[in-house]
Design a protein around this motif. Structure first.
Motif, PDB file in Angstrom:
ATOM      1  N   GLY A 223       0.710  -1.304   0.025  1.00  0.00           N
ATOM      2  CA  GLY A 223      -0.070   0.023  -0.125  1.00  0.00           C
ATOM      3  C   GLY A 223       0.909   1.161   0.002  1.00  0.00           C
ATOM      4  O   GLY A 223       0.531   2.378   0.503  1.00  0.00           O
ATOM      5  N   SER A 224       2.068   1.159  -0.552  1.00  0.00           N
ATOM      6  CA  SER A 224       2.804   2.304  -0.637  1.00  0.00           C
ATOM      7  C   SER A 224       3.534   2.079  -2.049  1.00  0.00           C
ATOM      8  O   SER A 224       3.901   1.458  -2.696  1.00  0.00           O
ATOM      9  N   GLU A 464       1.787  11.285 -10.623  1.00  0.00           N
ATOM     10  CA  GLU A 464       0.083  11.327 -10.428  1.00  0.00           C
ATOM     11  C   GLU A 464      -0.407  10.173 -10.427  1.00  0.00           C
ATOM     12  O   GLU A 464      -1.108   9.674  -9.531  1.00  0.00           O
ATOM     13  N   ILE A 465      -0.204   9.494 -11.391  1.00  0.00           N
ATOM     14  CA  ILE A 465      -0.718   8.136 -11.811  1.00  0.00           C
ATOM     15  C   ILE A 465      -0.289   7.042 -10.772  1.00  0.00           C
ATOM     16  O   ILE A 465      -1.196   6.321 -10.238  1.00  0.00           O
ATOM     17  N   LEU A 466       0.995   7.083 -10.542  1.00  0.00           N
ATOM     18  CA  LEU A 466       1.680   6.088  -9.813  1.00  0.00           C
ATOM     19  C   LEU A 466       0.855   6.212  -8.147  1.00  0.00           C
ATOM     20  O   LEU A 466       0.418   5.306  -7.494  1.00  0.00           O
ATOM     21  N   VAL A 470      -1.476   3.893  -5.742  1.00  0.00           N
ATOM     22  CA  VAL A 470      -1.169   3.647  -4.323  1.00  0.00           C
ATOM     23  C   VAL A 470      -2.584   4.053  -3.436  1.00  0.00           C
ATOM     24  O   VAL A 470      -2.689   3.339  -2.305  1.00  0.00           O
ATOM     25  N   ALA A 471      -3.011   5.383  -3.668  1.00  0.00           N
ATOM     26  CA  ALA A 471      -4.215   5.606  -2.906  1.00  0.00           C
ATOM     27  C   ALA A 471      -5.324   4.872  -2.886  1.00  0.00           C
ATOM     28  O   ALA A 471      -6.160   4.603  -2.006  1.00  0.00           O
ATOM     29  N   LEU A 472      -5.518   3.878  -4.126  1.00  0.00           N
ATOM     30  CA  LEU A 472      -6.513   2.762  -3.993  1.00  0.00           C
ATOM     31  C   LEU A 472      -6.148   1.616  -3.104  1.00  0.00           C
ATOM     32  O   LEU A 472      -6.708   0.640  -3.018  1.00  0.00           O
ATOM     33  N   GLY A 473      -4.897   1.715  -2.426  1.00  0.00           N
ATOM     34  CA  GLY A 473      -4.460   0.645  -2.037  1.00  0.00           C
ATOM     35  C   GLY A 473      -3.630  -0.490  -2.387  1.00  0.00           C
ATOM     36  O   GLY A 473      -2.884  -1.311  -1.806  1.00  0.00           O
ATOM     37  N   ASN A 474      -3.169  -0.038  -3.808  1.00  0.00           N
ATOM     38  CA  ASN A 474      -2.283  -1.003  -4.203  1.00  0.00           C
ATOM     39  C   ASN A 474      -0.698  -0.612  -3.878  1.00  0.00           C
ATOM     40  O   ASN A 474      -0.661   0.375  -3.162  1.00  0.00           O
TER      41      ASN A 474
END
Length: 532
Positions: A223-224, A464-466, A470-474
């Motif tokens: 998640g980071s 921004e995409i990466l 990550v913000a979605l938990g990936n």
């Protein structure tokens, strides 16, 4: 590899295989010391040979490859190493009055190696040569005698010389985006706070020992955004791609590709990840038939839309009519390729525009069906930006095209042949495809040097995409030398201390602020000024 007879010939008690087993720094020392051990007759014979050998070894030392062994197979070199060996052979030829053109020589080089590369290029220049470099790296720009900046944007909005001159003239130019980044008017900001591992969970691989890795234990916070850094040849790709990715690929994706991971002892934490995806720069398709529309899945809805128009209903057309891969709607002279391929033996194929359809790929009847005055061929010829406006009310097409726009590819044509896309563009199309899928929040993405061929302005979009992933938990793992990416990472794994045999250890891990405090880490040294 040699017969016993050949190995009987020895110089200074070593046969040829023992000499080639030495690293370049050891070999240079050994050849230098030979003069003391040879007698007069031998020296006379060896004089010219030794001069050649010593010069060549010196060039390899100059570009920072002292750790490679002479017998190393060229297929096992990292991208940055191979590039510098080619450069060393050019400097070694000692020619003058040559025009050298280098396309992004800093790919795969750590900042520390970059300094050596720049001084090697300056040495070429001082011999009386002209050196032209296509480059995005700021340090190279600062060392250039003359800069030519193209722009203002990409694709059809580019193609002009915006600014040229010394670095001062570029930074003073108001039109130049490059100048704004060089003068820090635009910049990529350091995030206010770093994400910690989600619920404190890590994915771990223990005892990795492939190539030059020295029993390494890798921990990746889930998640980071994790950055794997280190000098060229320190074992980053071996650890992340050949060990971590191949191992998880077999375990999770149930992938039958059977790429066997390099040796390691075990892993834990895999139950927290449901799939692992490697987004690399390989082309999305090797034929002119594949294009961004087919790859991202936007072409299906576009064809369905054209099928649903009243005119095609009255003619009884099905979606297949609008495909250039099946008989029916396509131009039969070129079988829907738009170009006719002439195979030239021993030369690359020649593509010539088809006479029948003038490159539109479709026959006359198909092109008579129009929506807002445009046929399907006109749609494929639009840029993504134009497509977003054209289909603004049709959500399922627009959403697919918007993801391409988000990754900064608004300038490519919807039907552009995949063979004409650059590596960076292909990689971003793959990112767009991942963005358009529904996220499970448990995916791990691996990117090897995604900033290759990207301007700082594009790197900003990429980050921004990466961070969206990550913000979605990936979890995102990036192998990278670019400091702008490294400074925005949540967690850094720094490998080293040097390359090759002297590398293969993890020397520092933690937040960027912690890496800076570790003395052994070269990455920390270069990061420090950016974080303050």
């Amino acid at each position: 590899r040699l017969k016993d007879e050949a190995l009987c010939v020895k110089i200074d008690n070593l046969h040829i295989s023992e000499v080639t087993e030495k690293s370049i720094s050891d070999a240079a020392k050994w050849f230098n010391d030979l003069e003391k051990t040879l007698d007069k007759r031998q020296l006379k014979i060896a004089e010219h040979i030794l001069k050649e050998i010593n010069e060549r070894l010196k060039f390899l030392l100059n570009v920072g490859l002292d750790y490679l062994t002479l017998s190393r197979e060229s297929s096992t070199l990292s991208g940055g190493e191979a590039q510098r060996i080619r450069l060393a052979s050019q400097i070694g030829s000692g020619l003058t009055g040559v025009l050298y053109v280098l396309d992004e020589p800093s790919i795969g080089l750590h900042q520390k190696d970059n300094v050596k590369l720049i001084s090697a290029l300056k040495r070429l220049r001082d011999l009386g040569n002209t050196v032209i470099v296509v480059e995005h790296d700021t340090e190279t720009m600062e060392n250039a005698d003359h800069i030519i900046d193209l722009g203002p944007e990409a694709g059809s909005k580019g193609g002009e010389v915006i600014a040229q001159g010394t670095i001062k003239e570029i930074t003073a130019n108001k039109e130049s985006i490059t100048g704004k980044y060089l003068s820090n008017k635009f910049r990529i900001d350091v995030p206010k706070k770093r994400r910690l591992a989600k619920n404190g969970r890590f994915l771990e691989i223990t005892g990795a020992s492939g190539n030059n890795l020295d029993n390494v234990n890798l921990k990746i916070p889930l998640g980071s955004l994790t950055c794997v850094t280190g000098v060229s040849g320190s074992g980053k790709s071996t650890l992340v791609l050949q060990t971590l990715y191949n191992a998880l690929n077999l375990a999770l994706n149930n992938n039958k590709s059977r790429k066997i991971p390099k040796p390691f002892k075990g892993f834990k934490g895999t139950e927290l990840v449901d799939k692992i995806i490697d987004i690399d720069q390989s082309p999305i398709g090797r034929t002119p038939r594949s294009n961004p529309a087919t790859y991202t899945g936007a072409f299906g809805p576009i064809r369905d839309w054209f099928t649903a128009l009243p005119e095609s209903k009255s003619r009884g057309y099905k979606p297949g009519r609008f495909s250039f891969n099946v008989k029916g709607g396509r131009c039969e002279a070129c079988e829907g390729d738009g170009v006719i391929t002439y195979e030239m033996h021993f030369l690359p194929d020649v593509y010539i525009q088809c006479d029948e359809c003038k490159g539109t790929r479709y026959n006359r009847e198909t092109l008579e069906i129009k929506f807002k005055d445009k046929s399907i061929a006109d749609v494929l010829n639009m840029t993504v930006d134009e497509g977003c406006e054209y289909f603004e009310n049709i959500s399922n097409i627009k959403s697919k095209l918007l993801t391409l726009k988000k990754v900064g590819l608004g300038y490519i044509k919807i039907g552009q042949q995949a063979t004409t896309l650059s590596g960076g563009e292909a990689q971003r199309i793959k990112l767009a495809k991942e963005l358009s899928k529904r996220s499970t929040g448990r995916t791990m993405y691996i990117l090897d040097e995604p900033t290759t061929g990207l301007h700082q302005h594009d790197i900003k979009k990429l980050l921004e995409i990466l961070h969206t992933f990550v913000a979605l938990g990936n979890s995102v793992v990036v192998i990278e030398h670019n400091l702008d990416v490294i400074k925005t990472a949540d967690y850094i794994v720094d490998m080293g201390p040097e390359g090759g045999v002297k590398g293969g250890k993890i020397i520092a891990e933690g937040k960027p602020e912690e890496i800076v405090k570790i003395k052994e880490s070269y990455t920390g040294k270069f990061l420090k000024p950016l974080l303050n």
